[in-house]
Scaffold this motif. Structure first.
Motif, short mmCIF file in Angstrom:
data_model
loop_
_atom_site.label_atom_id
_atom_site.label_comp_id
_atom_site.label_asym_id
_atom_site.label_seq_id
_atom_site.Cartn_x
_atom_site.Cartn_y
_atom_site.Cartn_z
N VAL A 70 0.84 -1.19 0.00
CA VAL A 70 0.00 0.00 0.00
C VAL A 70 0.88 1.25 0.00
O VAL A 70 2.09 1.16 0.20
CB VAL A 70 -0.97 0.03 1.21
CG1 VAL A 70 -1.94 -1.14 1.18
CG2 VAL A 70 -0.21 0.07 2.52
N SER A 71 0.24 2.38 -0.19
CA SER A 71 0.99 3.64 -0.22
C SER A 71 1.41 4.08 1.18
O SER A 71 0.84 3.63 2.19
CB SER A 71 0.11 4.74 -0.84
OG SER A 71 -0.96 5.06 0.03
N ALA A 72 2.37 4.98 1.21
CA ALA A 72 2.82 5.54 2.49
C ALA A 72 1.66 6.26 3.18
O ALA A 72 1.53 6.22 4.41
CB ALA A 72 3.98 6.50 2.26
N GLN A 73 0.81 6.91 2.41
CA GLN A 73 -0.34 7.61 2.97
C GLN A 73 -1.32 6.63 3.64
O GLN A 73 -1.81 6.89 4.73
CB GLN A 73 -1.07 8.40 1.89
CG GLN A 73 -2.26 9.19 2.40
CD GLN A 73 -2.97 9.95 1.30
OE1 GLN A 73 -2.64 9.86 0.14
NE2 GLN A 73 -3.99 10.72 1.69
N ALA A 74 -1.57 5.50 2.99
CA ALA A 74 -2.47 4.50 3.57
C ALA A 74 -1.90 3.95 4.87
O ALA A 74 -2.63 3.76 5.85
CB ALA A 74 -2.72 3.37 2.57
N ILE A 75 -0.59 3.70 4.90
CA ILE A 75 0.05 3.20 6.13
C ILE A 75 -0.05 4.25 7.22
O ILE A 75 -0.35 3.94 8.38
CB ILE A 75 1.52 2.80 5.86
CG1 ILE A 75 1.58 1.43 5.22
CG2 ILE A 75 2.35 2.81 7.15
CD1 ILE A 75 1.09 0.28 6.08
N ALA A 76 0.19 5.51 6.88
CA ALA A 76 0.12 6.58 7.87
C ALA A 76 -1.27 6.65 8.50
O ALA A 76 -1.39 6.84 9.72
CB ALA A 76 0.48 7.91 7.21
N GLN A 77 -2.30 6.48 7.70
CA GLN A 77 -3.67 6.51 8.22
C GLN A 77 -3.91 5.35 9.19
O GLN A 77 -4.46 5.53 10.27
CB GLN A 77 -4.69 6.47 7.09
CG GLN A 77 -4.71 7.74 6.26
CD GLN A 77 -5.55 7.62 5.01
OE1 GLN A 77 -5.92 6.54 4.58
NE2 GLN A 77 -5.86 8.77 4.41
N SER A 78 -3.48 4.15 8.80
CA SER A 78 -3.65 2.98 9.67
C SER A 78 -2.85 3.14 10.95
O SER A 78 -3.34 2.84 12.05
CB SER A 78 -3.23 1.70 8.95
OG SER A 78 -4.13 1.39 7.91
N LEU A 79 -1.62 3.62 10.84
CA LEU A 79 -0.77 3.79 12.02
C LEU A 79 -1.37 4.82 12.98
O LEU A 79 -1.29 4.63 14.20
CB LEU A 79 0.65 4.18 11.61
CG LEU A 79 1.46 3.09 10.91
CD1 LEU A 79 2.80 3.64 10.44
CD2 LEU A 79 1.65 1.87 11.79
#
Length: 159
Positions: A70-79
């Protein structure tokens, strides 16, 4: 006029691919329900990220994005959601202070273990109650084939 079996192969493969995709989707949904995943308030994506932090941590967000595809943005949201829930925390990377390492809280490890145990328990009961010994052998063969499909490198064309 006889039909060429080779010309039918792509259509048969496509039909098999659709059936396999549908079966995997239905099994994943059943495993989520049987494990109690819905009661966590976390999405499947967030739980996948959490499981990766539990298994791989401490780990950078960039590594998680790569692992989860997934994108860095998607990971940031999950984190952000996982941090707010107190399931993970971050600390500076001792090798590179500009990066943050994500680590799981002990409660996250317990949650992931509980969910995985619930899934495995359902599958074990289903195997015991639904399949014959011969069918269990078939499942073992199917698992090997699924592992091969998961590991397939199609970047160069044929396997």
């Amino acid at each position: 006029m006889t039909t060429n079996p080779r010309s039918q192969q792509p259509a048969a493969s496509a039909a098999t691919a659709h059936r396999l995709q549908d079966a995997m989707k239905r099994l994943r949904a059943r495993l989520r329900a049987e494990s109690g995943q819905h009661t966590t308030g976390l999405t499947p994506t967030q739980l996948g990220v959490l499981a990766s932090v539990v298994q791989e941590g401490p780990v950078t967000a960039a590594r998680l994005a790569s692992m989860e595809h997934v994108s860095a943005q998607a990971i940031a949201q999950s984190l952000a959601v996982l941090k707010a829930a107190g399931l993970i925390h971050s600390e500076p990377d001792p090798k590179d202070g500009r990066k943050k390492l994500m680590s799981a809280d002990p409660s996250a490890t317990e949650l992931v273990d509980k969910l995985l145990t619930g899934r495995a328990s359902f599958l074990a009961r289903a195997i015991d109650q639904v399949l014959t010994p011969d069918q269990r052998e078939d499942v073992e063969k199917a698992i090997e084939l699924l592992e091969r499909l998961a590991d397939a490198d199609l970047s160069g064309g044929a396997i």
